[in-house]
Enzyme design. Sequence first.
Site, PDB file in Angstrom:
ATOM      1  N   ARG A   1     -42.605  -6.859 -15.325  1.00 44.39           N
ATOM      2  CA  ARG A   1     -41.521  -7.242 -15.162  1.00 44.39           C
ATOM      3  C   ARG A   1     -40.166  -7.691 -16.262  1.00 44.39           C
ATOM      4  O   ARG A   1     -40.368  -8.261 -16.973  1.00 44.39           O
ATOM      5  CB  ARG A   1     -42.094  -8.421 -14.869  1.00 44.39           C
ATOM      6  CG  ARG A   1     -40.625  -9.709 -14.138  1.00 44.39           C
ATOM      7  CD  ARG A   1     -41.177 -10.731 -13.755  1.00 44.39           C
ATOM      8  NE  ARG A   1     -40.257 -11.385 -13.312  1.00 44.39           N
ATOM      9  CZ  ARG A   1     -39.939 -12.722 -12.409  1.00 44.39           C
ATOM     10  NH1 ARG A   1     -40.982 -12.961 -12.016  1.00 44.39           N
ATOM     11  NH2 ARG A   1     -38.585 -13.794 -12.517  1.00 44.39           N
TER      12      ARG A   1
ATOM     13  N   ARG B   1     -39.228  -6.693  -7.453  1.00 43.90           N
ATOM     14  CA  ARG B   1     -40.062  -7.194  -9.243  1.00 43.90           C
ATOM     15  C   ARG B   1     -41.451  -6.975  -9.241  1.00 43.90           C
ATOM     16  O   ARG B   1     -42.249  -6.637  -8.336  1.00 43.90           O
ATOM     17  CB  ARG B   1     -39.835  -9.334  -9.389  1.00 43.90           C
ATOM     18  CG  ARG B   1     -40.587  -9.610  -8.252  1.00 43.90           C
ATOM     19  CD  ARG B   1     -40.367 -11.076  -8.710  1.00 43.90           C
ATOM     20  NE  ARG B   1     -39.193 -11.303  -8.989  1.00 43.90           N
ATOM     21  CZ  ARG B   1     -38.386 -12.131  -9.266  1.00 43.90           C
ATOM     22  NH1 ARG B   1     -39.161 -13.893  -8.931  1.00 43.90           N
ATOM     23  NH2 ARG B   1     -37.303 -12.610  -9.177  1.00 43.90           N
TER      24      ARG B   1
ATOM     25  N   ASP C   1     -44.715 -11.435  -9.847  1.00 44.14           N
ATOM     26  CA  ASP C   1     -44.001 -12.887 -10.087  1.00 44.14           C
ATOM     27  C   ASP C   1     -44.746 -14.245 -10.163  1.00 44.14           C
ATOM     28  O   ASP C   1     -46.018 -13.847  -8.879  1.00 44.14           O
ATOM     29  CB  ASP C   1     -43.465 -12.530  -8.890  1.00 44.14           C
ATOM     30  CG  ASP C   1     -42.610 -13.808  -8.774  1.00 44.14           C
ATOM     31  OD1 ASP C   1     -42.291 -15.081 -10.150  1.00 44.14           O
ATOM     32  OD2 ASP C   1     -42.197 -15.118  -8.141  1.00 44.14           O
TER      33      ASP C   1
ATOM     34  N   ASP D   1     -46.837 -18.118 -10.101  1.00 42.65           N
ATOM     35  CA  ASP D   1     -45.579 -19.233 -10.306  1.00 42.65           C
ATOM     36  C   ASP D   1     -47.101 -20.457 -10.205  1.00 42.65           C
ATOM     37  O   ASP D   1     -47.689 -20.481  -9.490  1.00 42.65           O
ATOM     38  CB  ASP D   1     -44.348 -19.400  -8.824  1.00 42.65           C
ATOM     39  CG  ASP D   1     -43.270 -18.184  -9.272  1.00 42.65           C
ATOM     40  OD1 ASP D   1     -43.062 -18.265 -10.250  1.00 42.65           O
ATOM     41  OD2 ASP D   1     -42.635 -18.160  -8.145  1.00 42.65           O
TER      42      ASP D   1
END
Length: 177
Positions: A90, A100, A103, A105
């Site tokens: 990334r 991407r 990811d 989170d």
Amino acid sequence: MVPASHQYLIALGSNQRHPRHGPPPQVLRAALAAIAGEGLAVEVASPIITSAPVGPSRRRYANAAARIATRLDPPAVLALLQRLETRFGRVRRGQRWGARTLDLDVILWSGGPWRSKTLKIPHPLYRQRSFVLTPAATVAPDWRDPAGTCTIRHLHARLTRPRPIRRASAHRLRVGP
């Protein structure tokens, strides 16, 4: 007394092929293995779903969620997840919601709300994203949103429930002269 471990709800997403791991669903599987390889206990992972992109990206996303346990505090977990994203290729270019490879989170954690310059828990947009709530409801359905009284299951149901078709107003269309 410091708790033995904290629990975190992590959202995973990918919409780019990785040269070693392959297509996005395989990237997510490899990411889960990498998370476990970093010493975080992956307690449960959701099935992988596909979703439409948000923003300028045109490729569909593979999305999942995992519930993990660790002694690390939120900034340390964020730093670890960002190192993994970088390891998976990334590149942060400043453009939000672009394509991407990976990811990761932090959505929620067992310690309640958290605010710093680099991290906000709960994730500010998770309540509006079915691609987060759908997998999250499979791994943490009874977790409560610290900003309200709803569980993940309830937030998911609210977001994905069918909406009635609104009837036209009392004005009728005139046909002809």
